[in-house]
Design a protein around this motif. Structure first.
Motif, PDB file in Angstrom:
ATOM      1  N   THR A 308      30.767  33.009  79.508  1.00  0.00           N
ATOM      2  CA  THR A 308      31.337  34.352  79.600  1.00  0.00           C
ATOM      3  C   THR A 308      30.235  35.387  79.532  1.00  0.00           C
ATOM      4  OG1 THR A 308      33.357  33.574  78.502  1.00  0.00           O
ATOM      5  CG2 THR A 308      33.013  35.949  78.629  1.00  0.00           C
ATOM      6  N   ASP A 309      30.196  36.225  80.554  1.00  0.00           N
ATOM      7  CA  ASP A 309      29.269  37.354  80.595  1.00  0.00           C
ATOM      8  C   ASP A 309      30.084  38.612  80.309  1.00  0.00           C
ATOM      9  OD1 ASP A 309      27.513  39.379  81.138  1.00  0.00           O
ATOM     10  OD2 ASP A 309      27.016  38.748  83.173  1.00  0.00           O
ATOM     11  N   VAL A 310      29.827  39.201  79.148  1.00  0.00           N
ATOM     12  CA  VAL A 310      30.665  40.322  78.718  1.00  0.00           C
ATOM     13  C   VAL A 310      30.108  41.682  79.121  1.00  0.00           C
ATOM     14  CG1 VAL A 310      31.717  39.108  76.792  1.00  0.00           C
ATOM     15  CG2 VAL A 310      29.558  40.286  76.441  1.00  0.00           C
ATOM     16  N   GLY A 311      29.021  41.708  79.885  1.00  0.00           N
ATOM     17  CA  GLY A 311      28.449  42.989  80.301  1.00  0.00           C
ATOM     18  C   GLY A 311      27.556  43.555  79.216  1.00  0.00           C
ATOM     19  N   GLY A 312      26.544  44.315  79.609  1.00  0.00           N
ATOM     20  CA  GLY A 312      25.544  44.731  78.636  1.00  0.00           C
ATOM     21  C   GLY A 312      25.370  46.213  78.429  1.00  0.00           C
ATOM     22  N   THR A 313      26.053  47.048  79.217  1.00  0.00           N
ATOM     23  CA  THR A 313      25.878  48.484  79.021  1.00  0.00           C
ATOM     24  C   THR A 313      26.494  48.903  77.688  1.00  0.00           C
ATOM     25  OG1 THR A 313      27.940  48.995  80.184  1.00  0.00           O
ATOM     26  CG2 THR A 313      25.929  48.921  81.502  1.00  0.00           C
ATOM     27  N   ARG A 314      26.021  49.987  77.161  1.00  0.00           N
ATOM     28  CA  ARG A 314      26.490  50.438  75.840  1.00  0.00           C
ATOM     29  C   ARG A 314      27.996  50.685  75.814  1.00  0.00           C
ATOM     30  NH1 ARG A 314      22.421  54.794  73.229  1.00  0.00           N
ATOM     31  NH2 ARG A 314      21.644  53.312  71.693  1.00  0.00           N
ATOM     32  N   SER A 315      28.538  51.182  76.915  1.00  0.00           N
ATOM     33  CA  SER A 315      29.974  51.471  76.957  1.00  0.00           C
ATOM     34  C   SER A 315      30.816  50.202  76.930  1.00  0.00           C
ATOM     35  CB  SER A 315      30.305  52.277  78.217  1.00  0.00           C
ATOM     36  OG  SER A 315      29.962  51.538  79.380  1.00  0.00           O
ATOM     37  N   GLN A 316      30.224  49.048  77.283  1.00  0.00           N
ATOM     38  CA  GLN A 316      30.983  47.794  77.327  1.00  0.00           C
ATOM     39  C   GLN A 316      30.918  47.013  76.024  1.00  0.00           C
ATOM     40  OE1 GLN A 316      28.943  46.655  81.268  1.00  0.00           O
ATOM     41  NE2 GLN A 316      30.911  45.666  81.472  1.00  0.00           N
ATOM     42  N   ARG A 317      30.011  47.350  75.129  1.00  0.00           N
ATOM     43  CA  ARG A 317      29.783  46.526  73.944  1.00  0.00           C
ATOM     44  C   ARG A 317      30.956  46.538  72.967  1.00  0.00           C
ATOM     45  NH1 ARG A 317      23.450  48.303  72.942  1.00  0.00           N
ATOM     46  NH2 ARG A 317      22.736  47.683  75.025  1.00  0.00           N
ATOM     47  N   ALA A 318      31.760  47.588  73.004  1.00  0.00           N
ATOM     48  CA  ALA A 318      32.922  47.645  72.115  1.00  0.00           C
ATOM     49  C   ALA A 318      33.938  46.560  72.447  1.00  0.00           C
ATOM     50  CB  ALA A 318      33.579  49.019  72.203  1.00  0.00           C
ATOM     51  N   SER A 319      33.877  46.017  73.669  1.00  0.00           N
ATOM     52  CA  SER A 319      34.842  44.993  74.089  1.00  0.00           C
ATOM     53  C   SER A 319      34.328  43.583  73.847  1.00  0.00           C
ATOM     54  CB  SER A 319      35.167  45.171  75.581  1.00  0.00           C
ATOM     55  OG  SER A 319      34.007  44.968  76.373  1.00  0.00           O
ATOM     56  N   TRP A 320      33.201  43.419  73.164  1.00  0.00           N
ATOM     57  CA  TRP A 320      32.632  42.090  72.956  1.00  0.00           C
ATOM     58  C   TRP A 320      33.403  41.258  71.934  1.00  0.00           C
ATOM     59  CZ3 TRP A 320      26.548  42.617  72.659  1.00  0.00           C
ATOM     60  CH2 TRP A 320      26.076  43.014  73.909  1.00  0.00           C
ATOM     61  N   VAL A 321      33.859  41.901  70.860  1.00  0.00           N
ATOM     62  CA  VAL A 321      34.380  41.177  69.691  1.00  0.00           C
ATOM     63  C   VAL A 321      35.469  40.151  70.025  1.00  0.00           C
ATOM     64  CG1 VAL A 321      35.545  41.433  67.455  1.00  0.00           C
ATOM     65  CG2 VAL A 321      33.735  43.019  68.108  1.00  0.00           C
ATOM     66  N   PRO A 322      36.460  40.453  70.870  1.00  0.00           N
ATOM     67  CA  PRO A 322      37.503  39.444  71.143  1.00  0.00           C
ATOM     68  C   PRO A 322      36.959  38.140  71.717  1.00  0.00           C
ATOM     69  CG  PRO A 322      38.198  41.603  71.921  1.00  0.00           C
ATOM     70  CD  PRO A 322      36.764  41.729  71.547  1.00  0.00           C
ATOM     71  N   TYR A 323      35.760  38.169  72.263  1.00  0.00           N
ATOM     72  CA  TYR A 323      35.196  36.968  72.891  1.00  0.00           C
ATOM     73  C   TYR A 323      34.297  36.183  71.942  1.00  0.00           C
ATOM     74  CZ  TYR A 323      36.967  39.335  76.987  1.00  0.00           C
ATOM     75  OH  TYR A 323      37.794  39.962  77.871  1.00  0.00           O
ATOM     76  N   PHE A 324      34.179  36.646  70.687  1.00  0.00           N
ATOM     77  CA  PHE A 324      33.367  35.938  69.711  1.00  0.00           C
ATOM     78  C   PHE A 324      34.075  34.714  69.147  1.00  0.00           C
ATOM     79  CE2 PHE A 324      30.794  39.951  68.348  1.00  0.00           C
ATOM     80  CZ  PHE A 324      30.144  39.905  69.560  1.00  0.00           C
ATOM     81  N   ASP A 325      35.388  34.676  69.293  1.00  0.00           N
ATOM     82  CA  ASP A 325      36.172  33.601  68.677  1.00  0.00           C
ATOM     83  C   ASP A 325      35.939  32.273  69.389  1.00  0.00           C
ATOM     84  OD1 ASP A 325      38.081  32.472  66.941  1.00  0.00           O
ATOM     85  OD2 ASP A 325      39.612  32.641  68.497  1.00  0.00           O
ATOM     86  N   ASP A 326      35.635  31.244  68.597  1.00  0.00           N
ATOM     87  CA  ASP A 326      35.615  29.862  69.100  1.00  0.00           C
ATOM     88  C   ASP A 326      34.524  29.615  70.145  1.00  0.00           C
ATOM     89  OD1 ASP A 326      36.596  27.285  68.980  1.00  0.00           O
ATOM     90  OD2 ASP A 326      37.926  27.555  70.693  1.00  0.00           O
ATOM     91  N   VAL A 327      33.352  30.257  70.000  1.00  0.00           N
ATOM     92  CA  VAL A 327      32.238  29.952  70.898  1.00  0.00           C
ATOM     93  C   VAL A 327      31.267  29.013  70.188  1.00  0.00           C
ATOM     94  CG1 VAL A 327      32.389  32.086  72.216  1.00  0.00           C
ATOM     95  CG2 VAL A 327      30.946  31.999  70.186  1.00  0.00           C
ATOM     96  N   GLN A 328      30.724  28.055  70.967  1.00  0.00           N
ATOM     97  CA  GLN A 328      29.767  27.120  70.384  1.00  0.00           C
ATOM     98  C   GLN A 328      28.360  27.695  70.323  1.00  0.00           C
ATOM     99  OE1 GLN A 328      32.101  25.485  72.723  1.00  0.00           O
ATOM    100  NE2 GLN A 328      33.241  25.045  70.870  1.00  0.00           N
TER     101      GLN A 328
END
Length: 466
Positions: A308-328
């Motif tokens: 999963t590539d969640v994007g790296g611009t500052r405006s996109q970082r707020a949407s990272w947290v939901p993708y932290f669950d269950d990653v190896q």
């Protein structure tokens, strides 16, 4: 007993309602009404079965995904996440990689056209100053650089016309070609991947209506690039052009999607992108994009990988947290670009921003058990920057009087990242750091083999298998 005291006994139908099969037929139903009712009931049963099947498939997909390898790519915009992803595909899913070769051909060609546009924009800024009134054209001015520039731009106008058409296909809302980006999940690869298939007689056949044909002779840059190959090479090799680019601090060689040194090879009718071309090709994506592919070789062949590539611009970082669950594992890319600033905020140093981001990731409790793997990416750019005599101390005063070479610079920043990793992690975990260049396919393949083995061990450990 008197008549008024007699109890009326209710009369029931002779049929037992608990044993009689219910047909759903109302009283006095006609034959036509019965046929309509039966059809509606059959349709309801069919829809119900489809829903059940869909739910079962979704349940199986969720269970399958739980058992898959899940990797998260984190880092700033332009940190090289897309290149690392393509290296993963090349190393472990080469068939999937091969299927997209025709798509990346168009992106390489767009990258080349974008570089030509950048050069011409720099020449325009040099020769055409808006604040200075333009004199009446004379014979000498018609032979001057400004007139020559207009002639060059006119010559390249067919390329820019095709570029505009392709941008309308990829990102209809974009008006400035320099801001080209595609939205994750928009199906842009499917658009570019759609080509008319050759029939047995050599003619193109197409299942889609003509109005939906995306790539055709009118917006395929191959022939126009081939026809203008000599002009493009002459423009790039012109010493005056190089002097102006240097004067304005424009180093195309350090930018993603640089192919100006490969024009003789790319601007041909037979051109097919090499693996290296695909890795180097660049198109900016906006939003979260999940890539799923099957590992095609190795001890864990046929296993599922989700990157999963969640994007790296500052405006996109707020949407990272939901993708932290269950990653190896998390692959964190931090180019040692000590002399560059963020594209979205020129006041912020890229390396300082990477350090701040790394500190936050290390301290996040949701990621306490995840493998954090640090990539000092774009090692080739660091080498070129230091070789050009750029001083680290000028941009990072704390570097002091340490030697201005690659080993010392790398060691210095590695210790900074290591200290944050040790201090901020909720629990002890190994510090894994690699110096990488995502465009070096051979080295990346070896490195990613080791990374995959590390992820696999963690995956087995989480499942109490080891």
């Amino acid at each position: 007993m008197k008549a008024k005291d007699k109890v009326k006994v209710a009369s029931f139908p002779s049929a037992n309602p608990f044993t009689t099969k219910w047909s759903g037929a109302p009283p006095n139903e006609t034959e036509e009404e019965a046929q309509v009712r039966v059809k509606l009931m059959q349709e309801a049963v069919r829809v119900s079965k489809e829903i059940d099947q869909s739910l079962n498939e979704a349940r199986k997909a969720i269970e399958k995904k739980k058992k898959a390898f899940k990797v998260l790519l984190l880092g700033q915009s332009e940190s090289g996440k897309s290149s690392v992803l393509k290296n993963f595909q090349l190393a472990f899913a080469p068939k999937h990689f091969e299927e997209e070769r025709a798509i990346w051909k168009i992106i390489v060609q767009l990258n080349l056209i974008a570089s030509i546009r950048t050069i011409l924009d720099a020449l325009k800024d040099e020769y055409e100053t808006p604040s200075v009134p333009q004199p009446t054209p004379t014979e000498s001015s018609l032979r001057g650089p400004a007139h020559n520039l207009r002639r060059i731009r006119l010559g390249f106008s067919p390329l820019f016309f095709i570029e505009t058409n392709l941008i309308k296909i990829l990102s209809p809302d974009i008006s400035d070609p320099r801001e080209l980006c595609v939205r994750a999940g928009s199906g842009w690869k499917e658009l570019l991947g759609h080509r008319g298939k050759r029939a047995a007689d050599g003619q193109e056949s197409n299942d889609r209506p003509r109005s939906q044909t995306v790539i055709n002779n009118e917006n395929d840059p191959t022939n126009v690039l081939s026809a203008q190959k000599g002009d493009i090479i002459a423009l790039w090799e012109d010493q005056t052009v190089q002097d102006i680019l240097r004067k304005r601090g424009i180093r195309l060689e350090d930018q993603s999607g640089f192919f100006m040194n490969d024009v003789a090879r790319i601007a041909t009718p037979e051109y097919q992108p090499t693996d290296s071309d695909i890795i180097r090709a660049r198109i900016r994506t906006v939003g979260v994009e999940e890539h799923h592919f099957l590992v095609e070789r190795g001890v864990d062949a046929n296993s599922d990988f989700y990157i999963t590539d969640v994007g790296g611009t500052r405006s996109q970082r707020a949407s990272w947290v939901p993708y932290f669950d269950d990653v190896q594992a998390i692959l964190f890319l931090a180019p040692l670009a000590f002399n560059q600033s963020l594209e979205e905020d020129s006041r912020v140093n890229r390396l300082e921003d990477s350090l701040t981001l790394w500190r936050d990731i290390c301290g996040n409790k949701l990621l306490a058990t995840a493998n954090l793997i640090l990539f000092f990416n774009k090692k080739d750019v660091l080498n070129a920057t230091l070789a050009a005599g750029v001083s680290v101390k000028k941009f990072v005063p704390s570097y002091g009087n340490l030697p201005n070479d690659v080993p010392h610079v790398t060691k210095y920043f590695k210790e900074k990242f290591r200290n944050y990793h040790r201090k901020m992690s909720p629990m002890a975990r190994p510090f894994m750091c690699y110096e990488t260049s995502a465009i070096d396919i051979t080295s990346m393949a070896v490195l990613l083999m080791g990374v995959r083995e590390s992820i696999l061990r963690q995956h087995l450990r989480d499942g109490d298998i080891i």
